[in-house]
Motif scaffolding. Structure first.
Motif, PDB file in Angstrom:
ATOM      1  N   VAL A 314       0.839  -1.201   0.000  1.00 36.26           N
ATOM      2  CA  VAL A 314       0.000   0.000   0.000  1.00 36.26           C
ATOM      3  C   VAL A 314       0.874   1.252   0.000  1.00 36.26           C
ATOM      4  N   GLN A 315       0.263   2.379  -0.353  1.00 34.04           N
ATOM      5  CA  GLN A 315       0.974   3.652  -0.322  1.00 34.04           C
ATOM      6  C   GLN A 315       1.142   4.123   1.121  1.00 34.04           C
ATOM      7  N   THR A 317       0.259   6.850   2.447  1.00 38.95           N
ATOM      8  CA  THR A 317      -0.932   7.531   2.969  1.00 38.95           C
ATOM      9  C   THR A 317      -1.962   6.554   3.532  1.00 38.95           C
ATOM     10  N   SER A 318      -1.850   5.276   3.177  1.00 39.83           N
ATOM     11  CA  SER A 318      -2.794   4.279   3.692  1.00 39.83           C
ATOM     12  C   SER A 318      -2.296   3.625   4.972  1.00 39.83           C
ATOM     13  N   ASP A 360      -1.113   3.330  -9.411  1.00 40.48           N
ATOM     14  CA  ASP A 360      -2.156   3.780  -8.487  1.00 40.48           C
ATOM     15  C   ASP A 360      -3.538   3.423  -9.033  1.00 40.48           C
ATOM     16  N   SER A 412      -6.246   2.527  -6.011  1.00 43.57           N
ATOM     17  CA  SER A 412      -5.663   2.096  -4.729  1.00 43.57           C
ATOM     18  C   SER A 412      -6.613   2.351  -3.569  1.00 43.57           C
ATOM     19  N   ALA A 413      -7.340   3.477  -3.644  1.00 39.91           N
ATOM     20  CA  ALA A 413      -8.234   3.844  -2.540  1.00 39.91           C
ATOM     21  C   ALA A 413      -9.329   2.810  -2.322  1.00 39.91           C
ATOM     22  N   TYR A 415      -9.046  -0.416  -2.128  1.00 43.57           N
ATOM     23  CA  TYR A 415      -8.687  -1.641  -1.401  1.00 43.57           C
ATOM     24  C   TYR A 415      -7.604  -1.462  -0.343  1.00 43.57           C
ATOM     25  N   GLU A 416      -6.875  -0.344  -0.384  1.00 42.23           N
ATOM     26  CA  GLU A 416      -5.701  -0.254   0.491  1.00 42.23           C
ATOM     27  C   GLU A 416      -6.031  -0.168   1.978  1.00 42.23           C
ATOM     28  N   ARG A 417      -7.200   0.315   2.319  1.00 41.83           N
ATOM     29  CA  ARG A 417      -7.541   0.445   3.739  1.00 41.83           C
ATOM     30  C   ARG A 417      -8.421  -0.702   4.247  1.00 41.83           C
ATOM     31  N   LYS A 463       4.938   1.663  -3.244  1.00 41.49           N
ATOM     32  CA  LYS A 463       4.050   0.992  -2.296  1.00 41.49           C
ATOM     33  C   LYS A 463       4.877   0.110  -1.374  1.00 41.49           C
TER      34      LYS A 463
END
Length: 714
Positions: A314-315, A317-318, A360, A412-413, A415-417, A463
């Motif tokens: 993940v990035q 930010t996550s 991304d 990415s937003a 699934y990453e969290r 990532k």
């Protein structure tokens, strides 16, 4: 005859018995009526202009608003703070709409269905942009889409077995009805506000005065006697002075809602040294297991981490901010020692597994492959994939199996969290993010096969594959039990406020104070889960001490004492004495300063009397001048200067916020470049009048006898 005579002799007794029976019957009915009224009152959240709203009605409105937020924001639930905001907004809407409806009814104002249709057809109202019925080409509301939806909704309602489709239609329909109701209220408010604005007119005289107030600039020589130069100790303030000033400014001290003052003891239970040591042992074991090469998912699971390990990179930010900061100082493959994060009260261990570059966003398409059995699905999937590899058209293959094969985006937003990801989903996401543009893959899933093809990749970013063991530094049951017993002893041994204050230090506690608590608040002392304490505050009498409350996140112990009730109406002089005293002191300081400046006819005379001399330029009537020597903004001085003529010396000292002033007008002139345009100034005044008219709701609210009992239920 003897029998009749005997009956007659019992007449008074019988009359009394019958009278008592009738009284009992009437009393019983009265009691039932009073009980029913009392029960009804206990179920009322509030009242506006005599219109009552029950718990059930209010909760229905809250649920309606929640559903709208969940739908528009794609949320499953709201936090406690967000839910409190919803309740406040729902209450405010109920109050405003009730007041407005009554005012509009008096004036005959309505919003007709025809007006609503005209607004929808025009599609320009800003509120319409919040609906799902937006034309993607124009970006504007499209009434045709709304009409089609309402027609489809009606058909879906009449179609048996529609199931999930009806449910989806119903959610959108409920949202539209909510929106339509609010749009109608907005239009009615706009009508009422516009009507008020028509009562506020501009004219050439007022326009010219407004222009001069903004553009006529005055330069002055200023003599200042600051109040700060006079010691407070030299001012004598009597009770009569306070009473006179209080009576003069009494309207300033009127409150429209009851408030209450409390003193309280709040104790937060924290982890003991033994609790910390036990947790540290767990974290050190996790560190050793990471270093020994155990599977990260197993290490995280055994340690019961608050963060699951998904195996998906993940990035930054996550990641939690403390974890993102930690990996900046780590190398790939490294395991951190346990470290504490203060802001979320946790201990953490991190294993930095890998750093990769991945897109991304990925554009892809897919074909779902099923069968009578898993084996049949696998065979069919292999067949489709071979055809695709042989040059078959993807969309044609998809249509053959009843699917569209349309392109879609994965970001990415999306699934990453995620808190957990199963094996099939992990394989699916890994495949999509690692395939190159134009590449395809045949995925064997638990329920069948999935043929995926990546068509485009965008924004390659760094990532991180990171396994984290994160644990809140919690107290143990024994620690909480000891803290509870101690606090319970303190509360049970101290039944009055005086005792609570006298013995707090002995128990290691401190008494805090909070003034002016209103029943519209959601928490006491900023603590969550304090509704019972709030109910107690507004049921108690001054001097009462509350029972012990367990609140916060089950980590706070609370006891309160009600010190004072401030009923609706004028505050007592004792409540505002400090404020009134400062006003009296300022008045008396001005009297001293004015006496010192008595007889002064020039700036030179004022200087001789001890005044500070300064030059102040570009004073206008429309803006209060700030006087550096007194450290205060002085609207009264701006007014006095504007009224004086060029060359004039002030006739008497001006009473300001920070000092007494005398001035000599040096020059008066129009601001450079300012030109009087009556139409433009009138338009500006008109806009200001509209802003003034927009504040009508507050004035109406004060006359609407609003009763807010939400604290009893929410």
């Amino acid at each position: 005859m003897a029998a009749i005579g005997k009956i007659r002799s019992w007449g008074p007794v019988l009359a009394t018995v019958i009278g008592l029976a009738l009284f009992a019957f009437i009393a019983e009915e009265m009691f039932r009526s009073c009980e029913a009224t009392g029960n009804e009152r206990r179920q009322q959240v509030g009242e506006v202009l005599g219109k009552k709203i029950s718990v059930q009605e209010f909760q229905s409105l809250v649920d309606e608003y929640q559903d709208v937020i969940k739908m528009t924001q794609g949320r499953d639930n709201l936090s406690e703070e967000e839910l409190n905001q919803v309740k406040d907004q729902v209450w405010q809407q109920f109050v405003n709409n009730t007041i407005l409806e009554q005012e509009a009814k008096k004036l005959g104002l309505t919003v007709t269905d025809e007006e609503m249709q005209n607004v929808l057809k025009a599609g320009t109202n800003p509120m319409l942009a919040q609906t799902p019925f937006i034309n993607q080409q124009t970006g504007r509301f499209d009434v045709a889409q709304l009409t089609k939806f309402l027609s489809d909704y009606k058909k879906a309602q009449e179609t048996p077995g529609a199931g999930e489709m009806v449910e989806q239609y119903q959610r959108i329909y409920n949202y539209w009805k909510f929106f339509e109701k609010n749009l109608r209220n907005q239009l009615l408010t706009s009508k009422y506000q516009s009507l008020l604005a028509q009562c506020l007119l501009s004219n050439p005289v007022s326009a010219k005065m407004a222009f001069n107030a903004q553009n006529e600039e005055t330069d002055v020589e200023l003599a200042v006697l600051p109040y700060s130069a006079i010691k407070d100790g030299d001012i004598q303030v009597s009770d009569a002075d306070l009473k006179a000033k209080y009576d003069e400014q009494k309207e300033m001290f009127k409150q429209y809602v009851e408030s209450r003052d409390v003193k309280f003891v709040d104790f937060q239970v924290l982890a003991s040294a033994a609790d910390r040591a036990a947790l540290m042992k767990t974290m050190q074991q996790a560190q050793q297991n990471f270093q020994a090469g155990q599977a990260p998912v197993e290490v995280v699971r055994k340690a019961q981490s608050q963060l699951a390990y998904t195996g998906i990179a993940v990035q930054r930010t996550s990641l939690p901010t403390d974890i993102a900061a930690k990996i900046d100082s780590m190398q790939v493959g490294q395991v951190s020692a346990p470290f504490e994060t203060k802001f979320d009260n946790t201990l953490n261990v991190v294993k930095y597994i890998a750093k990769v570059q991945l897109p991304d966003s990925v554009e892809y398409r897919q074909i779902q492959v099923g069968g009578q059995s898993i084996e049949e699905a696998h065979q069919r999937g292999d067949s489709i994939f071979k055809a695709l590899q042989g040059g078959a058209d993807f969309e044609a293959l998809a249509k053959k199996y009843g699917q569209k094969g349309e392109k879609q985006w994965l970001t990415s937003a999306m699934y990453e969290r995620a808190q957990s990801i199963d094996a099939d989903t992990k394989n699916y996401l890994t495949t999509l993010t690692t395939l190159g543009a134009g590449e395809s893959r045949n995925l064997e899933m638990a329920q069948g096969n999935l043929i995926v093809q990546v068509t485009s990749r965008r924004a390659m970013v760094d990532k991180y594959d990171v396994a984290v063991v994160k644990h809140t530094i919690d107290f143990s049951k024994d620690t909480y039990s000891q803290a509870y017993n101690k606090f319970s002893q303190y509360v049970s041994e101290n039944k009055t406020l005086e005792q609570l204050e006298a013995n707090a230090k002995k128990f290691g506690y401190s008494v805090q104070e909070r003034k002016d608590i209103y029943n519209s608040e959601h928490t006491v002392a900023g603590l969550r889960s304090t509704r019972d304490a709030m109910k107690w505050i507004f049921d108690a009498k001054a001097g009462d001490v509350s029972p012990l409350y367990e609140c916060g996140n089950n980590d706070h112990l609370l006891v309160l004492a009600l010190t004072k009730v401030h009923p609706e109406g004028y505050r007592d002089l004792s409540d505002v004495e400090d404020m009134v005293k400062q006003e009296v002191i300022r008045d008396k300081k001005f009297e001293k300063a004015a006496a010192q400046l008595a007889g002064v006819k020039s700036i030179a005379d004022a200087k001789a009397k001890g005044a500070t001399i300064d030059s102040v330029r570009q004073i206008t009537f429309s803006a209060p001048v700030f006087v550096q020597a007194a450290g205060a903004s002085e609207p009264a001085l701006s007014g006095a200067v504007a009224a004086a003529k060029q060359g004039q010396f002030s006739a008497a000292p001006v009473k300001g916020n920070g000092g007494a002033y005398l001035f000599q007008v040096v020059s008066k002139k129009q601001r450079e470049g300012a030109k009087y345009d009556e139409k433009q100034v009138a338009a500006t005044q008109r806009q200001q009048q509209l802003q003034a008219a927009s504040r009508f709701m507050n004035e109406l609210y004060l006359k609407s006898e609003v009763k807010d009992n939400r604290y009893l239920f929410f």
